[in-house]
Enzyme design. Structure first.
Site, short mmCIF file in Angstrom:
data_model
loop_
_atom_site.label_atom_id
_atom_site.label_comp_id
_atom_site.label_asym_id
_atom_site.label_seq_id
_atom_site.Cartn_x
_atom_site.Cartn_y
_atom_site.Cartn_z
N CYS A 31 -30.77 -14.00 78.78
CA CYS A 31 -31.53 -13.05 79.60
C CYS A 31 -32.71 -12.49 78.81
CB CYS A 31 -30.64 -11.90 80.05
SG CYS A 31 -29.17 -12.40 80.96
N ARG B 102 -36.55 -18.70 77.65
CA ARG B 102 -35.16 -18.38 77.33
C ARG B 102 -34.19 -18.93 78.38
NH1 ARG B 102 -34.80 -14.12 73.48
NH2 ARG B 102 -32.80 -13.43 74.27
N TRP C 179 -29.85 -14.78 83.27
CA TRP C 179 -29.14 -16.04 83.18
C TRP C 179 -27.70 -15.73 83.57
CZ3 TRP C 179 -25.10 -18.39 80.51
CH2 TRP C 179 -25.11 -19.79 80.47
N ASN D 275 -28.59 -7.54 78.69
CA ASN D 275 -28.32 -8.88 78.18
C ASN D 275 -27.01 -8.82 77.42
OD1 ASN D 275 -28.36 -11.47 77.19
ND2 ASN D 275 -29.99 -11.11 75.70
N GLY D 276 -26.08 -9.71 77.73
CA GLY D 276 -24.79 -9.72 77.06
C GLY D 276 -23.65 -9.75 78.07
N GLU E 72 -28.55 -36.47 68.57
CA GLU E 72 -29.67 -35.62 68.96
C GLU E 72 -30.52 -36.27 70.04
OE1 GLU E 72 -32.44 -32.42 69.00
OE2 GLU E 72 -30.31 -32.64 68.57
N LYS F 43 -31.13 -34.65 73.74
CA LYS F 43 -32.46 -34.38 74.31
C LYS F 43 -32.59 -34.98 75.70
CE LYS F 43 -33.80 -31.62 72.02
NZ LYS F 43 -32.59 -31.45 71.42
N GLU G 108 -30.46 -33.05 78.23
CA GLU G 108 -30.96 -31.69 78.42
C GLU G 108 -32.11 -31.64 79.42
OE1 GLU G 108 -30.47 -28.94 74.47
OE2 GLU G 108 -31.90 -30.58 74.34
N HIS H 220 -14.73 -49.47 69.83
CA HIS H 220 -13.52 -48.69 70.06
C HIS H 220 -13.61 -47.91 71.38
CE1 HIS H 220 -11.91 -49.57 66.07
NE2 HIS H 220 -13.15 -49.46 65.65
N LYS I 87 -32.73 -20.85 75.94
CA LYS I 87 -33.22 -21.13 74.59
C LYS I 87 -32.36 -20.45 73.54
CE LYS I 87 -36.10 -22.76 71.56
NZ LYS I 87 -36.10 -24.20 71.28
#
Length: 614
Positions: free
Chosen positions: A2, A27, A76, A102-103, A487, A491, A494, A510, A609
């Site tokens: 947030c 964010r 968020w 926020n939290g 990574e 990406k 995401e 495997h 973010k």
């Protein structure tokens, strides 16, 4: 997560807050809102969607200005789905208090039951509406001031918060507090700014105070006061932020992610600037000098991170073990404290985070410190919570990273961790002086080599055109390039929402090989190192099953490209630093695929973010 922006001063609060919320869009959020005073009354407007949607609603409601004070928020969702009702700010039942938060308030359900028994009712599903009503409840019950009621409430709540509140009976006041979530107070000339981070503030002032844990800030016409929860006045440390406005703007690029990918020659160079000189044979890391002996004598090093930072830690595991001959464990910070880990006094931990505010990583740091461990930090944001919580550390100096999907922070993290490993190897005697000088010379050449990789942008865009409609991707690598495969897969998923998985190439047989057919793109990081022949065999196995192969190969290689459908070359480099080059084509491939799928590369759905809640 947030975003919080609040303002008190002579400017129009609506303009300051809306512009500030736009600065915080990176964010991640699903709704936005604003509150302030108009003719002595609390005025609130909130809307599901983007800040631009909130602007439209403000226009429709005829709200163009507020009286010298205002609070704004991007949410968020944690408690309750994204909609207008659950958006912040939230008001108490009589409308006299408005709050942004926020939290997560972990004991909100028991507080809510208490309030319902006392006749309170709720419009939203949020913990934040419970909090603001609880503050009002204590204010009325105890017959105290708004500030006193806030302090009483915060002593009762369990969880994390960064809050800003306004009160109808004190229309010149802003009340702010934090615990576990970041908050910064900006000090201008007869004006004050409050925000989740410095990005909404930098265009107005570079003088800031980072609120510490459980501190409360009271801002009014007389100025500001910082207090602890027990009402003790604090003497804050005033910082000057080193950030220019152009650093948080697109500077001619269409997207922040694009800008940050192409900034990597500069950002990697900035990581090394003043720290490394192959001409002099020097590598200086002053930020960890006090605890250097702990690193030198460490029996084991534990690296902590989440997401991309965890991948950087995995690369560093190969570096520390190869160069320093120290056993390394890489832990998901989000899982670490929940598995009753064995921590001994004097153990060494390195916490990795771009924002320096990752809640899971902070919790892991606090656990390690409580057991007597030494914790170093590798973070990008100066003055962040992790920078303050760790014993010592090294800043990335990569500059602000606005795109939600991390790019330049990853390469900066790997660069800083590489420097630590190389310096440690020299001191421990596991590297000779000549080996040390060769490695720092290799590092110094990385920015120039990254620039060369970036010239393949058009070629990579053409490859993206062939694969943007794929439903699945597989990424394979060996050694230090296995984390690069992870990574690359992260990406892609995401920002393009394509399902992608990264594996060690040897693990393909495997299980994952069952997925290979003519519709499965497989990306190999096939640079020339000790495992090159093995990964060539893996490519042959995929091709024999009609898989479509994209390879990232060392410049001049003829073997792996001859088997692949598409190949992207990177300059030859020492295998220990090659992940810094190999990841660049994967970033560009994800970026171009996402654009061709019509995705928002800077603000992917559901992502934030800075993950400041657990």
């Amino acid at each position: 997560m947030c975003g919080i922006v609040a303002y008190k001063g002579a400017r129009n609060p609506v303009e300051v807050i809306i512009n500030g919320l736009k600065r915080l869009e990176y964010r991640g959020y699903d709704s936005a809102g604003i509150s302030g005073f108009s003719d002595g009354n609390v005025l609130t407007c909130k809307k599901q969607g983007k800040v631009s949607d909130l602007q439209g609603k403000l226009l429709d409601d005829g709200i163009s200005s507020l009286d010298r004070i205002g609070i704004g928020h991007t949410r968020w969702a944690t408690h309750g789905e994204p909609n207008d009702t659950n958006a912040h700010p939230h008001l108490c039942n009589d409308g006299s208090l408005a709050i942004i938060h926020n939290g997560i308030i972990e004991n909100y359900e028991s507080l809510k039951e208490e309030l319902i028994r006392n006749g309170y009712h709720f419009h939203s599903e949020t913990d934040t509406e419970v909090l603001v009503n609880f503050i009002y409840f204590l204010k009325e019950k105890e017959q105290v001031t708004t500030e006193q009621a806030l302090r009483l409430a915060l002593n009762r709540v369990v969880g994390a918060y960064a809050i800003v509140m306004i009160s109808k009976d004190q229309p010149d006041h802003l009340f702010a507090a934090r615990k576990g979530s970041p908050m910064v107070l900006g000090i201008g000339k007869d004006e004050y700014f409050i925000a989740s981070d410095a990005t909404p503030i930098v265009e107005f002032t570079n003088v800031v105070i980072y609120l510490k844990e459980t501190e409360i800030a009271i801002i009014n016409d007389a100025g500001y006061t910082i207090k602890s929860l027990d009402n003790t006045i604090q003497t804050p440390h005033i910082d000057t932020i080193d950030m220019e406005l152009e650093e948080i703007e697109k500077s001619g690029y269409e997207y922040f992610m694009q800008k940050e990918i192409f900034e990597q020659p500069e950002s990697i160079a900035n990581c090394m600037r003043g720290r490394i000189s192959s001409d002099k044979g020097e590598l200086v890391l002053g930020g960890i000098s006090e605890y250097a002996n702990a690193l030198i004598n460490a029996k084991k090093i534990t690296l902590l991170g989440c997401g991309t930072s965890w991948h950087a830690g995995l690369v560093a595991e190969y570096l520390f073990e190869d160069i320093c001959r120290i056993p390394v464990e890489v832990e998901y910070a989000s899982e670490f404290r929940y598995r009753n880990p064995i921590i001994k006094e004097g153990d060494v931990f390195i916490a990795i985070s771009q924002s320096g505010e990752t809640a899971d990583t902070l919790a892991a740091i606090q656990l390690a410190k409580s057991k007597g461990a030494i914790v170093l930090g590798v973070v990008n944001v100066v003055g962040s919570s992790i920078a303050r919580e760790t014993h010592e550390g090294a800043y990335l100096h990569a500059g602000p990273e606005i795109g939600v999907a991390s790019t330049k922070a990853f390469t900066a993290q790997v660069t800083v961790l590489s420097m630590i490993a190389i310096k440690l190897g020299l001191i421990r005697g596991t590297l000779t002086q000549s080996q040390f000088q060769l490695l720092i010379a290799e590092l110094e050449q990385i920015p120039q080599k990254v620039s060369k990789v970036l010239t393949a942008n058009d070629q990579i865009e053409q490859i993206a055109q062939e694969f943007y409609q794929a439903e699945n991707f597989l990424y394979l690598g060996r050694g230090a390039n296995f984390p690069v495969a992870l990574e690359g897969a992260l990406k892609l998923k995401e920002i393009s929402y394509i399902h992608a998985e990264g594996y060690p190439a040897a693990e393909m047989k495997h299980g994952p090989i069952a997925l290979i057919d003519e519709n499965m793109p497989v990306v190999f990081i096939a640079t020339q190192d000790d495992s090159y022949e093995k990964i060539v065999s893996n490519i042959q196995e995929v091709k024999s099953r009609k898989g479509r192969v994209i390879t990232v190969v060392t410049e001049g290689d003829k073997v792996a490209p001859s088997m692949a459908d598409y190949s992207i070359e990177i300059p030859k480099s020492n295998p220990l630093v090659s992940p810094l080059l190999a990841v660049i084509p994967l970033q560009l491939l994800s970026y171009h695929i996402a654009l061709k799928r019509g995705c928002n590369v800077d603000q992917p759905r559901n992502l934030a973010k800075s993950v400041t809640v657990e």
